[in-house]
Design a protein around this motif. Structure first.
Motif, PDB file in Angstrom:
ATOM      1  N   THR A 114      20.077  43.459 121.327  1.00 11.19           N
ATOM      2  CA  THR A 114      18.919  42.894 121.056  1.00 11.19           C
ATOM      3  C   THR A 114      17.682  43.563 120.655  1.00 11.19           C
ATOM      4  OG1 THR A 114      18.039  42.754 123.523  1.00 11.19           O
ATOM      5  CG2 THR A 114      19.660  41.078 122.837  1.00 11.19           C
ATOM      6  N   SER A 115      16.575  43.074 120.266  1.00  9.65           N
ATOM      7  CA  SER A 115      15.364  43.830 120.067  1.00  9.65           C
ATOM      8  C   SER A 115      14.096  43.038 120.424  1.00  9.65           C
ATOM      9  CB  SER A 115      15.398  44.113 118.566  1.00  9.65           C
ATOM     10  OG  SER A 115      15.300  43.015 117.597  1.00  9.65           O
ATOM     11  N   VAL A 116      12.996  43.470 120.407  1.00 12.82           N
ATOM     12  CA  VAL A 116      11.584  42.889 120.429  1.00 12.82           C
ATOM     13  C   VAL A 116      10.947  42.827 119.102  1.00 12.82           C
ATOM     14  CG1 VAL A 116       9.454  42.747 121.477  1.00 12.82           C
ATOM     15  CG2 VAL A 116      11.537  43.214 122.823  1.00 12.82           C
ATOM     16  N   ARG A 117      10.615  41.502 118.747  1.00 12.38           N
ATOM     17  CA  ARG A 117       9.682  41.395 117.402  1.00 12.38           C
ATOM     18  C   ARG A 117       8.291  41.108 117.644  1.00 12.38           C
ATOM     19  NH1 ARG A 117      12.673  38.107 113.177  1.00 12.38           N
ATOM     20  NH2 ARG A 117      13.951  40.093 113.142  1.00 12.38           N
ATOM     21  N   VAL A 118       7.318  41.396 116.987  1.00 10.92           N
ATOM     22  CA  VAL A 118       5.993  40.857 117.219  1.00 10.92           C
ATOM     23  C   VAL A 118       5.497  40.544 115.629  1.00 10.92           C
ATOM     24  CG1 VAL A 118       3.604  41.477 117.802  1.00 10.92           C
ATOM     25  CG2 VAL A 118       5.783  42.783 118.813  1.00 10.92           C
ATOM     26  N   ASP A 119       5.180  39.225 115.720  1.00  9.01           N
ATOM     27  CA  ASP A 119       4.721  38.428 114.530  1.00  9.01           C
ATOM     28  C   ASP A 119       3.302  37.914 114.642  1.00  9.01           C
ATOM     29  OD1 ASP A 119       7.420  38.561 113.445  1.00  9.01           O
ATOM     30  OD2 ASP A 119       8.018  36.631 113.886  1.00  9.01           O
ATOM     31  N   ASP A 120       2.537  38.096 113.505  1.00  5.54           N
ATOM     32  CA  ASP A 120       1.046  37.559 113.522  1.00  5.54           C
ATOM     33  C   ASP A 120       1.156  36.129 112.720  1.00  5.54           C
ATOM     34  OD1 ASP A 120       0.200  39.727 114.887  1.00  5.54           O
ATOM     35  OD2 ASP A 120      -0.668  40.730 113.163  1.00  5.54           O
ATOM     36  N   SER A 155      -6.065  29.845 112.326  1.00 16.86           N
ATOM     37  CA  SER A 155      -6.229  31.103 113.159  1.00 16.86           C
ATOM     38  C   SER A 155      -4.844  32.084 113.119  1.00 16.86           C
ATOM     39  CB  SER A 155      -6.743  30.724 114.772  1.00 16.86           C
ATOM     40  OG  SER A 155      -5.761  29.792 115.202  1.00 16.86           O
ATOM     41  N   VAL A 156      -5.073  33.360 113.455  1.00 13.20           N
ATOM     42  CA  VAL A 156      -3.732  33.988 113.606  1.00 13.20           C
ATOM     43  C   VAL A 156      -3.527  34.501 115.019  1.00 13.20           C
ATOM     44  CG1 VAL A 156      -2.576  35.986 112.371  1.00 13.20           C
ATOM     45  CG2 VAL A 156      -3.997  34.596 111.147  1.00 13.20           C
ATOM     46  N   VAL A 157      -2.592  34.255 115.382  1.00 11.91           N
ATOM     47  CA  VAL A 157      -2.195  34.645 116.703  1.00 11.91           C
ATOM     48  C   VAL A 157      -0.822  35.487 116.793  1.00 11.91           C
ATOM     49  CG1 VAL A 157      -3.245  32.834 117.914  1.00 11.91           C
ATOM     50  CG2 VAL A 157      -0.943  32.636 117.575  1.00 11.91           C
ATOM     51  N   ARG A 158      -0.710  36.475 118.009  1.00 13.03           N
ATOM     52  CA  ARG A 158       0.367  37.369 117.971  1.00 13.03           C
ATOM     53  C   ARG A 158       1.384  36.807 118.866  1.00 13.03           C
ATOM     54  NH1 ARG A 158      -0.582  43.453 117.604  1.00 13.03           N
ATOM     55  NH2 ARG A 158      -0.871  42.500 115.558  1.00 13.03           N
ATOM     56  N   ARG A 159       2.791  36.542 118.523  1.00 19.53           N
ATOM     57  CA  ARG A 159       3.891  36.244 119.245  1.00 19.53           C
ATOM     58  C   ARG A 159       4.857  37.239 119.347  1.00 19.53           C
ATOM     59  NH1 ARG A 159       0.440  33.355 120.795  1.00 19.53           N
ATOM     60  NH2 ARG A 159       0.055  31.206 120.742  1.00 19.53           N
ATOM     61  N   ASP A 160       5.183  37.768 120.738  1.00 17.22           N
ATOM     62  CA  ASP A 160       6.278  38.778 120.742  1.00 17.22           C
ATOM     63  C   ASP A 160       7.633  37.966 121.336  1.00 17.22           C
ATOM     64  OD1 ASP A 160       4.026  39.210 122.948  1.00 17.22           O
ATOM     65  OD2 ASP A 160       5.824  39.370 123.715  1.00 17.22           O
ATOM     66  N   TYR A 161       8.731  38.439 121.028  1.00 17.96           N
ATOM     67  CA  TYR A 161       9.848  37.691 121.406  1.00 17.96           C
ATOM     68  C   TYR A 161      11.092  38.505 121.040  1.00 17.96           C
ATOM     69  CZ  TYR A 161      10.174  36.399 116.547  1.00 17.96           C
ATOM     70  OH  TYR A 161      10.479  36.483 115.060  1.00 17.96           O
ATOM     71  N   GLN A 162      12.142  38.185 121.965  1.00 20.48           N
ATOM     72  CA  GLN A 162      13.216  38.966 121.751  1.00 20.48           C
ATOM     73  C   GLN A 162      14.066  38.240 120.797  1.00 20.48           C
ATOM     74  OE1 GLN A 162      16.000  38.407 125.227  1.00 20.48           O
ATOM     75  NE2 GLN A 162      17.153  40.197 124.826  1.00 20.48           N
ATOM     76  N   VAL A 163      14.679  39.133 119.936  1.00 19.53           N
ATOM     77  CA  VAL A 163      15.758  38.796 119.032  1.00 19.53           C
ATOM     78  C   VAL A 163      17.179  38.893 119.280  1.00 19.53           C
ATOM     79  CG1 VAL A 163      16.451  39.068 116.701  1.00 19.53           C
ATOM     80  CG2 VAL A 163      13.945  39.468 117.055  1.00 19.53           C
ATOM     81  N   HIS A 164      17.837  37.866 119.262  1.00 19.09           N
ATOM     82  CA  HIS A 164      19.237  37.783 119.883  1.00 19.09           C
ATOM     83  C   HIS A 164      20.226  37.407 118.927  1.00 19.09           C
ATOM     84  CE1 HIS A 164      22.345  36.593 122.797  1.00 19.09           C
ATOM     85  NE2 HIS A 164      21.356  37.248 123.921  1.00 19.09           N
ATOM     86  N   PRO A 165      21.613  38.020 119.059  1.00 19.30           N
ATOM     87  CA  PRO A 165      22.338  37.564 118.192  1.00 19.30           C
ATOM     88  C   PRO A 165      23.016  36.297 118.342  1.00 19.30           C
ATOM     89  CG  PRO A 165      23.347  39.081 119.663  1.00 19.30           C
ATOM     90  CD  PRO A 165      21.904  38.894 119.939  1.00 19.30           C
ATOM     91  N   GLY A 166      22.847  35.688 119.550  1.00 11.45           N
ATOM     92  CA  GLY A 166      23.629  34.255 119.755  1.00 11.45           C
ATOM     93  C   GLY A 166      24.690  34.450 120.713  1.00 11.45           C
ATOM     94  N   SER A 167      25.026  33.485 121.472  1.00 12.27           N
ATOM     95  CA  SER A 167      26.167  33.425 122.553  1.00 12.27           C
ATOM     96  C   SER A 167      27.182  32.191 122.288  1.00 12.27           C
ATOM     97  CB  SER A 167      25.378  33.675 123.666  1.00 12.27           C
ATOM     98  OG  SER A 167      24.645  34.593 124.041  1.00 12.27           O
ATOM     99  N   VAL A 168      28.257  32.222 122.940  1.00 11.03           N
ATOM    100  CA  VAL A 168      28.708  31.232 123.159  1.00 11.03           C
ATOM    101  C   VAL A 168      29.238  31.113 124.614  1.00 11.03           C
ATOM    102  CG1 VAL A 168      30.052  31.099 120.839  1.00 11.03           C
ATOM    103  CG2 VAL A 168      31.151  32.705 122.751  1.00 11.03           C
TER     104      VAL A 168
END
Length: 208
Positions: free
Chosen positions: A24-30, A37-50
């Protein structure tokens, strides 16, 4: 009014990936808000699961007991795993996980539910399958390591799991969602009315 989740994407002014891990990775988006308004959101990028809710002829669910370091608990869970191969058919991945974690195969597969595990902080989507017609798999047992080397396997009556979920004794997301979805499906149109195993999954498109 139709109660249905709908895809939507707000404007992103800038994006960065400050951390890239093994899976996985961490992404930061404005992100531009409706008021401009523009706000910063950080989140984990995940391949998905079963995940697989495997139900035997005695109405028992196959569960595993596994240590999860982030929450410092040994949790009772249903077999589950990452979608390691981009575009992989999720049914193929689910069958692999059931074989590797429980050395079991199933004759009948249905989609029980699809869920975003933590949509406020992670884009992971999980497809939970219902597997019936269980039998011992052929071939050698999968060689386990790390946390899985300490894993315990059991078959627990469905109603005992329901009781544990509602009592706050069982916490694994896939187990909770799977068990309660199974009970709801039975109380509704029945298990044979569930979606077929290769039903479309917009959150994680795949090749049939």
């Amino acid at each position: 009014m139709t109660i249905k989740d709908t895809p939507e994407e707000w404007e992103i002014r800038a994006t960065d990936t400050p951390f890239v891990g093994n899976k996985t990775s961490v992404r930061v988006d404005d992100v531009v808000m409706p008021d401009g308004s523009v706000v910063r959101r950080d989140y984990q990028v995940h391949p998905g699961s079963v995940a697989v809710l495997a139900l035997d002829d005695a109405d028992r669910v196959l569960v595993i007991h596994q240590y999860r370091h982030p929450v410092r608990h040994k949790l009772w869970e249903i077999p589950a795993g990452l979608l390691d191969i981009p575009g992989e058919n999720p049914l193929t991945a689910a069958q692999r996980e059931l074989y590797e974690e429980a050395h079991v195969k199933a004759e009948d597969w249905r989609v029980l539910t699809d869920v975003y595990t933590t949509p406020g902080g992670c884009d992971e989507s999980v497809r939970v399958f219902l597997a019936r017609g269980l039998s011992e798999a052929e071939g050698e047992h999968f060689e386990v390591e790390h946390e899985e080397a300490d894993m315990e396997l059991a078959r627990v009556p469905l109603q005992e799991l329901v009781r544990g979920v509602l009592a706050g004794e069982l916490h694994n997301n896939c187990l909770v969602v799977g068990v309660l979805s199974l009970v709801a499906a039975r109380a509704g149109d029945g298990l044979d009315a569930l979606r077929p195993a290769e039903a479309p999954w917009p959150a994680r498109p795949f090749e049939a």
